[in-house]
Design a protein around this motif. Structure first.
Motif, short mmCIF file in Angstrom:
data_model
loop_
_atom_site.label_atom_id
_atom_site.label_comp_id
_atom_site.label_asym_id
_atom_site.label_seq_id
_atom_site.Cartn_x
_atom_site.Cartn_y
_atom_site.Cartn_z
N GLU A 43 22.49 -15.23 -19.08
CA GLU A 43 23.25 -15.38 -17.82
C GLU A 43 22.86 -14.37 -16.75
OE1 GLU A 43 27.41 -15.63 -18.74
OE2 GLU A 43 27.15 -17.48 -19.89
N VAL A 44 22.00 -13.43 -17.07
CA VAL A 44 21.38 -12.60 -16.03
C VAL A 44 19.88 -12.74 -16.20
CG1 VAL A 44 23.30 -10.95 -15.93
CG2 VAL A 44 21.36 -10.50 -17.42
N SER A 45 19.15 -12.57 -15.11
CA SER A 45 17.72 -12.86 -15.14
C SER A 45 16.90 -11.73 -15.75
CB SER A 45 17.22 -13.14 -13.72
OG SER A 45 17.88 -14.27 -13.21
N HIS A 46 17.41 -10.51 -15.68
CA HIS A 46 16.65 -9.38 -16.21
C HIS A 46 17.63 -8.29 -16.60
CE1 HIS A 46 12.89 -6.57 -15.75
NE2 HIS A 46 13.12 -6.90 -17.00
N GLY A 47 17.58 -7.84 -17.82
CA GLY A 47 18.50 -6.79 -18.21
C GLY A 47 18.23 -6.31 -19.63
N ARG A 48 18.79 -5.13 -19.92
CA ARG A 48 18.64 -4.54 -21.24
C ARG A 48 19.94 -4.71 -22.00
NH1 ARG A 48 14.69 -1.67 -23.04
NH2 ARG A 48 13.83 -1.43 -20.93
N ILE A 49 19.84 -5.28 -23.19
CA ILE A 49 21.04 -5.48 -24.01
C ILE A 49 21.46 -4.12 -24.59
CG2 ILE A 49 22.00 -6.64 -26.04
CD1 ILE A 49 19.84 -8.82 -25.64
N THR A 50 22.65 -3.68 -24.21
CA THR A 50 23.13 -2.40 -24.73
C THR A 50 24.11 -2.59 -25.87
OG1 THR A 50 24.85 -2.37 -23.03
CG2 THR A 50 22.80 -1.19 -22.55
N LYS A 51 24.71 -3.77 -25.96
CA LYS A 51 25.62 -4.03 -27.07
C LYS A 51 25.61 -5.51 -27.38
CE LYS A 51 30.30 -3.18 -28.72
NZ LYS A 51 31.65 -2.67 -28.38
N ASP A 83 4.68 -13.94 -26.74
CA ASP A 83 5.47 -13.02 -25.91
C ASP A 83 6.97 -13.23 -26.03
OD1 ASP A 83 5.73 -15.40 -24.53
OD2 ASP A 83 4.63 -14.75 -22.75
N ARG A 84 7.41 -14.09 -26.97
CA ARG A 84 8.86 -14.25 -27.05
C ARG A 84 9.33 -14.35 -28.50
NH1 ARG A 84 11.04 -19.75 -24.38
NH2 ARG A 84 12.94 -18.55 -24.69
N THR A 85 10.64 -14.16 -28.65
CA THR A 85 11.27 -14.26 -29.96
C THR A 85 12.30 -15.36 -29.89
OG1 THR A 85 12.76 -12.51 -29.20
CG2 THR A 85 10.93 -11.85 -30.61
N LEU A 86 12.76 -15.85 -31.04
CA LEU A 86 13.72 -16.95 -31.04
C LEU A 86 14.98 -16.58 -30.26
CD1 LEU A 86 13.65 -18.41 -34.68
CD2 LEU A 86 12.73 -19.45 -32.60
N PHE A 87 15.50 -15.40 -30.55
CA PHE A 87 16.65 -14.88 -29.81
C PHE A 87 16.21 -13.62 -29.07
CE2 PHE A 87 18.26 -17.08 -33.55
CZ PHE A 87 19.29 -17.85 -33.06
N ALA A 88 16.85 -13.34 -27.96
CA ALA A 88 16.47 -12.16 -27.18
C ALA A 88 16.62 -10.91 -28.04
CB ALA A 88 17.37 -12.04 -25.95
N ILE A 117 31.70 -13.54 -28.89
CA ILE A 117 30.56 -12.63 -29.03
C ILE A 117 30.62 -11.59 -27.90
CG2 ILE A 117 28.04 -12.46 -28.94
CD1 ILE A 117 27.96 -15.34 -30.04
N ILE A 118 30.48 -10.34 -28.28
CA ILE A 118 30.49 -9.28 -27.27
C ILE A 118 29.05 -8.95 -26.90
CG2 ILE A 118 31.12 -6.89 -26.80
CD1 ILE A 118 33.41 -7.34 -28.92
N VAL A 119 28.71 -9.18 -25.64
CA VAL A 119 27.38 -8.86 -25.14
C VAL A 119 27.53 -7.95 -23.93
CG1 VAL A 119 25.22 -9.75 -24.18
CG2 VAL A 119 26.50 -11.12 -25.83
N GLU A 120 26.86 -6.81 -23.96
CA GLU A 120 26.82 -5.95 -22.79
C GLU A 120 25.36 -5.78 -22.37
OE1 GLU A 120 28.93 -2.36 -23.64
OE2 GLU A 120 30.83 -3.43 -24.00
N ILE A 121 25.09 -6.03 -21.10
CA ILE A 121 23.72 -5.99 -20.59
C ILE A 121 23.68 -5.09 -19.36
CG2 ILE A 121 21.85 -7.35 -19.55
CD1 ILE A 121 22.80 -9.73 -21.20
#
Lengths: 764, 291
Positions: A43-51, A83-88, A117-121
């Motif tokens: 849901e965001v185009s670029h980000g680092r998954i922190t949680k 260059d990709r994995t099944l899940f981010a 699911i708790i996702v923090e990006i």
């Protein structure tokens, strides 16, 4: 050679099922105990998954499986670049990237699981401008790009996923000798394949084997993707495609089959995924790429094009999918089917945080043809020559050498130009001041490749073709019946087809690259010829004749010239139960690809496929409302050299469908992004397809030029070629009415109006 | 979730009084909910089978169009096409045949989209809306109905039961024209309705113009017959609107185009007033927009 008239009759085997609704598509399947799958997207185009915490989701009532990258083999995959994995993993790079998947007893429970699911990006700046991404200062979409493997040998550097340079003669020196030099810049927006059927996947394990029903155009590639990402041998994964509700390239590639197979294995239940229309817009890695073109040509007063240079920047999106060869394709189309002695074109495939690009019907070609053919009209205008005369003077003909050194065998481009412009009344028709006829030429390669089929005759004389080929709606698989019937002297309707099942048929690349008839057609012919040999031997034994003197036709085997010495093929089939079963297997033989001047070409992926190229010319009459910029296509005349036409009705259907898609690309279909890289019009209300009410009369003419470089009986492909030249022809018509080319695609009403009042590029 | 099928206006009003929301064709409600614009209301009362809402009654000095009359009926009904042609022009452009067969005039105006097609024609025709609730009803000039995008001045328990349109004078004509990018499944980029009356000498004695998709609601503009004679209709329309930029168009393009479209609507209405037969819808008959 041409088929006899009865062989050209078209009875489409899957027609009654599709028309009456009795045919079944993947989403129609329901298995006992089946669970419903849903995905959690970035849901965001670029980000680092922190949680990323799925523990609460696993406790939701009805949820039987929750997966992330931690639950599958941790490896990178990808057609051109791994260059990709099944899940981010760690970083998300486009808004539709899958972070987690849930399988539950109902859609509501699955959604509740997704919501738990708790996702923090930590959002990072989205890299959205493809030209900025090409600069050395640009942040990287893939920090670790240098460690990725490329099975295709892509020339990579930072955000450049693939690079190609074709060079012929000395373009710079020749440009200096030209009487006129014209430079043009064109920007094409990305767009979508938009099959009517949103994709669906169903997976079920039995023991250590999994069966996957999926709406793919490429069942073997889908199978291989599952095997690669889940670590399974090929013979334990069976991919079956029920009827496919359209693909247009969007369903090429391995997509979500492994996610659903992994969910099914974890939940120990069958699992089904059905996409919403919004997901179909956002999540697949097969969007039509946005491209920026810069092209300069030098032309002499006499009309000869003496030099061409170009730069192509293709928006790869976040992952490379099968776009690795797009620089080559785009370069070939920017060079065009013209005799230009001095050419230099550089093409870059550049990562951004957009949805990944991939093979949508004739990838890069409609955009590149639009740019080149708009430029070609500008060249003609610069020397005051009629644009059709200018094309006839410069286009390639039989025996000419192409831009990468290929010498063309028999081709019919000039005939196409004459046929389309003649039928459209170009130069002879009185036109209102707000109307014009635009003309463009296009081409498309034929891709030879491995492909197999079995053919068998049953004891009652009925036949079955068992093929690895995939029918995506074009009718190419249905046409295989005619090839088998032709070899065996039987009626096409004597044959049934078993297809799109990896456990039943031999390998085929799928409904991709207009290759089915070219490759699987030869396989079916070869398999049928084995049975024909058996039948001739049986008849020869019976009549004490030589097998060489037995002809198969009208359902009988006959000693040539002696009708009283004939036997029904069905009778021979019955007696085969006592001798040797009538079984044939065939494979497409390797083809000699054109010799390329490799020393002047970097990255030749796809270039050698310009064997038996297909040519086209579209002449389109367009009416433009100058006050509002609304353009309306009044009529289309399309002439095509696709070699021998095996099945005229099916082939005409391909031309008409390709033209309709081209009209959409020309006028209304384009993805709009916000500054964060998110699609703003991922819905059918705001992404404007053409409707049936908008479609003008489309007149098709086939220029049937026989060449040994083609497939069965001289047939080339015909699925992608019709999509190439339409937008370009419309552009040239609009340009004539408003006085200058519209340099953005799609040429929306607002853009046409802005250009006509002199305001140049506009945002939307 | 509850779904009640009302067979009379009284049943429907009772359901509304208890908090239900009305559904007729559902072409806005269901599509909007599926697009995530809003949640589908938990309690629905279906009004599409109430026969009293589906009638067109011609009175001495007005016509009463039931709120449940479909676009398919509006575009073909001889009385509508004959006297209120702009309404037929608009209804014929709505959605697709499927949409027009279930979508209703009441739904179109109560949905209060500034891009609705039937709204501008009703404004130039001086229409009113009949709003009923349990025990009472009131009549509101249609221009007073809309308070913003998707907003009306009706209360939640009021049902639109009819649209009342005054009879037209002789030597008058109306037309609705819209800018569209395709011929079906389209929403107005901008639209304009015009009503024109002619004096005995053939000159324009009265003109009214309303615009869609260029303001938070359908707007009526100030315009005089002299503006038509001076050729300044387009200028007047462009100046009096307040369009936004969205996915379909920029404000700048809308402001320009609404002038073009308003001018064409006035022209078509004047030609109809003079007795010329221009088929419904004007967009197709005159090759306007995507035609």
């Amino acid at each position: 050679m041409r088929h006899s008239e009865p062989m050209r009759r078209f009875v489409r085997a899957d027609g009654p099922e599709k028309v009456t609704g009795s045919g079944r598509y993947t989403a129609d399947l329901t298995l006992t105990g089946q669970l419903i799958a849903k995905f959690r997207y970035a849901e965001v185009s670029h980000g680092r998954i922190t949680k990323l915490d799925v523990s609460a989701a696993r406790e939701v009532a009805g949820v039987l499986a929750v997966l992330t990258q931690d639950d599958v083999p941790d490896l990178r995959y990808g057609d051109a670049v791994a260059d990709r994995t099944l899940f981010a993993r760690d970083v998300v790079r486009f808004e539709g990237e899958v972070i987690a998947a849930v399988a539950a007893t109902s859609a509501q429970a699955a959604q509740a699981g997704i919501d738990a699911i708790i996702v923090e990006i930590d959002e990072l700046p989205a890299i959205t401008d493809v030209e900025e991404a090409l600069t050395e200062q640009s942040p990287l979409v893939h920090e670790g790009w240098a460690d990725y493997e490329s099975g295709w040998g892509c020339e990579r550097n930072r955000n450049v996923a693939s690079f190609s340079s074709i060079s012929k003669g000395d373009a710079a020196a020749a440009m200096n000798t030209a009487d006129h030099v014209v430079s043009s810049r064109f920007v094409a927006d990305g767009s979508h394949a938009l099959p009517i059927e949103p994709r669906s996947v169903v997976a079920q394990w039995e023991g250590n084997k999994v069966t996957i029903w999926t709406s793919t155009q490429v069942p073997f590639k889908a199978r291989d993707g599952v095997c690669e990402t889940l670590g399974l041998p090929s013979n334990r994964v069976r991919v079956i495609v029920p009827h496919l509700g359209g693909g247009f390239g969007g369903k090429c590639g391995f997509h979500f089959e492994a996610h659903i197979a992994a969910l099914s294995r974890a939940a120990r239940r069958p699992v089904k995924l059905v996409f919403s229309r919004e997901e179909e817009f956002l999540a697949p890695d097969r969007r039509r790429e946005g491209i920026v073109f810069e092209v300069t040509s030098g032309v002499m007063d006499n009309g000869d094009i003496v030099a061409r240079t170009g730069k192509v920047v293709v928006d790869n999106g976040a992952y490379t999918a099968d776009a690795g060869f797009f620089p080559q394709m785009a370069s070939m189309h920017l060079a065009g089917p013209y005799k230009v002695a001095n050419v230099h074109i550089d093409a870059h495939l550049v990562y951004t945080n957009h949805q990944p690009s991939g093979s949508v019907r004739a990838p890069t070609a409609p955009q590149a043809c639009w740019a080149l053919e708009s430029h070609t009209d500008e060249l003609a205008a610069a020397i005051g020559m009629d644009p059709v005369d200018f094309r006839l003077r410069n286009c390639v003909d039989t025996g000419d050498e192409g831009v990468v050194g290929q010498t063309y065998d028999e081709i019919g481009l000039i005939e196409c130009i004459e046929a389309a412009t003649g039928a459209a009344g170009y130069g002879r028709t009185e036109l209102a001041a707000d109307e014009a006829i635009g003309v463009a030429v296009g081409w498309w390669p034929s891709f030879p490749g491995a492909s197999g089929a079995y053919v068998k005759l049953e004891a009652d004389g009925s036949g079955e073709i068992i093929t690895g080929a995939q029918e995506c709606g074009t009718g190419s698989v249905m046409t295989l019946r005619q090839l088998a019937a032709d070899e065996l002297g039987m009626d096409p309707e004597d044959f049934q087809i078993v297809y799109q099942d990896t456990a039943a048929g031999p390998y085929d690349a799928g409904a991709t690259g207009s290759q089915t008839l070219l490759n699987n057609g030869r396989a079916v012919q070869n398999a049928s010829r084995q049975i024909a040999g058996q039948l001739r031997q049986m008849a020869a034994d019976r009549f004490e004749a030589s097998p060489d003197d037995i002809v198969l036709g009208d359902g009988v085997a006959m000693v040539v010239g002696t009708p009283d010495r004939s036997v029904p093929i069905a009778e021979l089939a019955r007696s085969s139960m006592n001798t040797e079963l009538l079984l044939g297997h065939g494979s497409s033989a390797p083809v000699d690809t054109p010799v390329l001047r490799n020393s002047t070409c970097v990255g030749d992926m796809g270039l050698s496929a310009w064997i038996g190229p297909q040519f086209s010319c579209h002449a389109v009459r367009v009416k433009v409302d100058r006050d509002t910029g609304v353009a309306r296509v009044v009529s289309v005349h399309a002439a095509h050299d696709s070699g021998t036409i095996i099945n005229p009705i099916a082939a005409r259907g391909q031309i008409e469908g390709g033209v309709v898609m081209g009209i959409g690309q020309a006028l209304s279909e384009g993805t709009q992004y916000d500054e964060r890289g998110a699609q703003r019009n991922a819905a059918l209300l705001e992404y404007k397809l053409q409707t049936a009410a908008d479609i003008p009369p489309i007149h098709t003419k086939f220029v049937e030029v026989f060449t040994n470089d083609a497939g069965p009986n001289g047939a080339k492909g015909v699925a992608e070629a019709p999509n190439v030249a339409t937008a370009a022809a419309i552009a040239n018509a609009i340009s004539k009415v408003v006085g200058a080319p519209v340099r953005q695609l799609p040429m929306t009403a607002e853009r046409v109006w802005e250009h006509s009042v002199g305001n140049g590029e506009v945002a939307s | 979730m509850s779904f009640v099928i009302a067979t009379s206006v009284e049943e429907a009003l009772a359901a509304l009084a208890n908090g239900a929301s009305p559904i007729a064709g559902g072409t806005d409600l269901v599509v909007g909910a599926r697009h995530g614009k809003f949640e589908l209301p938990p309690e629905l009362v279906a009004i599409d089978r109430i026969e009293a809402l589906a009638t067109i009654e011609i009175g001495a000095d007005s016509m009463r169009i039931g709120s449940g009359v479909t676009h398919a009926t509006l575009m073909a009904d001889p009385a509508i096409v004959g006297s209120y042609t702009a309404v037929a022009d608009a209804a014929a452009l709505v959605g697709s045949p499927a949409t027009r067969n279930v979508g209703t005039i009441g739904g179109n105006i109560m949905n209060a989209s500034p891009a609705m097609d039937t709204g501008a024609p009703l404004v130039v025709l001086g229409a009113s809306v009949e709003l009923a609730r349990v025990g009472s009803s009131r009549v509101v000039p249609i221009g007073d109905l809309w308070s913003g995008p998707g907003q009306t001045t009706a209360s939640a328990d009021e049902l639109c039961t009819a649209v009342l349109v005054p009879s037209r004078p002789a030597a008058s004509g109306t037309a609705y024209v819209r800018l569209e990018y395709r011929r079906a499944m389209e929403i107005a980029v901008v639209g304009a309705a015009a009503a024109v009356e002619l004096a005995d000498d053939g000159s324009i004695s009265a003109v009214a113009v309303a615009l869609s998709a260029v303001a938070p609601t359908i707007i009526s503009i100030e315009i005089e017959p002299a503006d038509v004679e001076r050729g300044s209709v387009a200028e007047a329309a462009s100046q009096q609107c307040s369009p936004i930029t969205d996915l379909r168009a920029s404000d700048r393009y809308r402001r320009h185009c609404v002038g073009v479209i308003a001018s064409r609507a006035v022209d078509a209405a004047a030609r109809r007033a003079a007795g010329e037969s221009i088929a419904v819808p004007v967009n197709r008959a005159l090759g306007i927009g995507a035609a």
